[in-house]
Motif scaffolding. Sequence first.
Motif, PDB file in Angstrom:
ATOM      1  N   SER A   1       7.243  25.447  30.976  1.00  0.00           N
ATOM      2  CA  SER A   1       8.086  25.565  29.776  1.00  0.00           C
ATOM      3  C   SER A   1       7.814  24.456  28.768  1.00  0.00           C
TER       4      SER A   1
ATOM      5  N   GLU B   1       7.991  37.459  23.010  1.00  0.00           N
ATOM      6  CA  GLU B   1       8.731  37.292  24.273  1.00  0.00           C
ATOM      7  C   GLU B   1       9.582  36.032  24.228  1.00  0.00           C
ATOM      8  N   PHE B   2       9.018  34.937  23.714  1.00  0.00           N
ATOM      9  CA  PHE B   2       9.770  33.687  23.591  1.00  0.00           C
ATOM     10  C   PHE B   2      11.004  33.866  22.698  1.00  0.00           C
TER      11      PHE B   2
ATOM     12  N   GLN C   1      12.979  36.143  22.542  1.00  0.00           N
ATOM     13  CA  GLN C   1      14.069  36.828  23.246  1.00  0.00           C
ATOM     14  C   GLN C   1      14.678  35.973  24.356  1.00  0.00           C
ATOM     15  N   ARG C   2      14.252  34.715  24.453  1.00  0.00           N
ATOM     16  CA  ARG C   2      14.766  33.813  25.485  1.00  0.00           C
ATOM     17  C   ARG C   2      16.000  33.066  24.974  1.00  0.00           C
ATOM     18  N   ASP C   3      17.128  33.703  25.077  1.00  0.00           N
ATOM     19  CA  ASP C   3      18.371  33.091  24.610  1.00  0.00           C
ATOM     20  C   ASP C   3      18.701  31.797  25.340  1.00  0.00           C
ATOM     21  N   TYR C   4      18.194  31.648  26.554  1.00  0.00           N
ATOM     22  CA  TYR C   4      18.496  30.459  27.350  1.00  0.00           C
ATOM     23  C   TYR C   4      17.666  29.242  26.935  1.00  0.00           C
ATOM     24  N   ASP C   5      16.712  29.446  26.019  1.00  0.00           N
ATOM     25  CA  ASP C   5      15.865  28.344  25.552  1.00  0.00           C
ATOM     26  C   ASP C   5      15.808  28.373  24.025  1.00  0.00           C
TER      27      ASP C   5
ATOM     28  N   GLN D   1      12.860  29.465  21.350  1.00  0.00           N
ATOM     29  CA  GLN D   1      13.187  30.665  20.580  1.00  0.00           C
ATOM     30  C   GLN D   1      13.025  30.389  19.084  1.00  0.00           C
TER      31      GLN D   1
END
Length: 301
Positions: A13, A50-51, A53-57, A61
């Motif tokens: 990451s 894809e990145f 759509q990463r709400d946790y990061d 994002q």
Amino acid sequence: MLDLVAGVWSNDSSKQLHSTIKLREILSLESPNPRIDQVIESGVVPRLLEFMQRDYDPSLQDEAAWVVAIIASGTVEHTKAVVDLGALPIFLQLLGDSSVDDVRAKAIWALGSVAATSVMYRDLVLHSGALLRILPWVCLSSDLPILRDAAWTIARLCGGQPQAPFEKLAPALPGLELLVRLNDEETTEQACIALYHLSSSCRGIQIQSIIETGVVPKLVALLMDSSSSVVALALDIVGNIVTGDTQQTQCVIHCGALPHLANLLTQNHMESIKMNACKTVSRITAGTEEQIQVRLFFVAS
């Protein structure tokens, strides 16, 4: 570039974020950037989507959204590459799902960049429902970058020839009234550009819709703004409004436009502004007997 692409595709990451930031920095160096083609050809755009759509990061994002937005703001071919890979619904999703203002601002800017590419892409963004997704943030947000990007994107959606159907754009009017009132020159200018496009058809129904937002007093006040570009835009809009019927013209008079128009004609303003002010006065004096008396006001001045 190969190292950055490898970093984006890495499962680490920290490498993903570092490489995405570096891509953004490279693409931000100049516009249009010749490196955009290299980024697209590397096949990295799907990974960036894809990145996004990463709400946790949210940091990753945000950076990924920034890179994709820069790519979308390039040539028609660049925009097509991003749209064909499915970026549009992801940007729309970010408007509703992201809790981070910076991410939402990037999404709004990207949608405007796509719309600015061509009439075809403008219509694609409109048909996607983007305008209705953006407008709530005009009312709810106090974040200036979001409001600036919203004004810029709405102006892109309202522009282009042929213009999009007015009924598709009319929901933007209350939001534009709010944006024009902001004490921020950049936002005001973009909102005025949108209102200019919406008022340019010279159709009474459209002009009445603009009047009913309550924006005319502010537009008249902007005739005395310190920014010549804002003055020119406000004058263009007021000039379009007075091409309507006598009641619509009277609305402009009641809002105190005459002293401001006299100022534009007699004080040290650009020739183009003086010419447009003169045209606006001539349109007003083509109305009712009361409006014809406006000539006396200017003779007396």
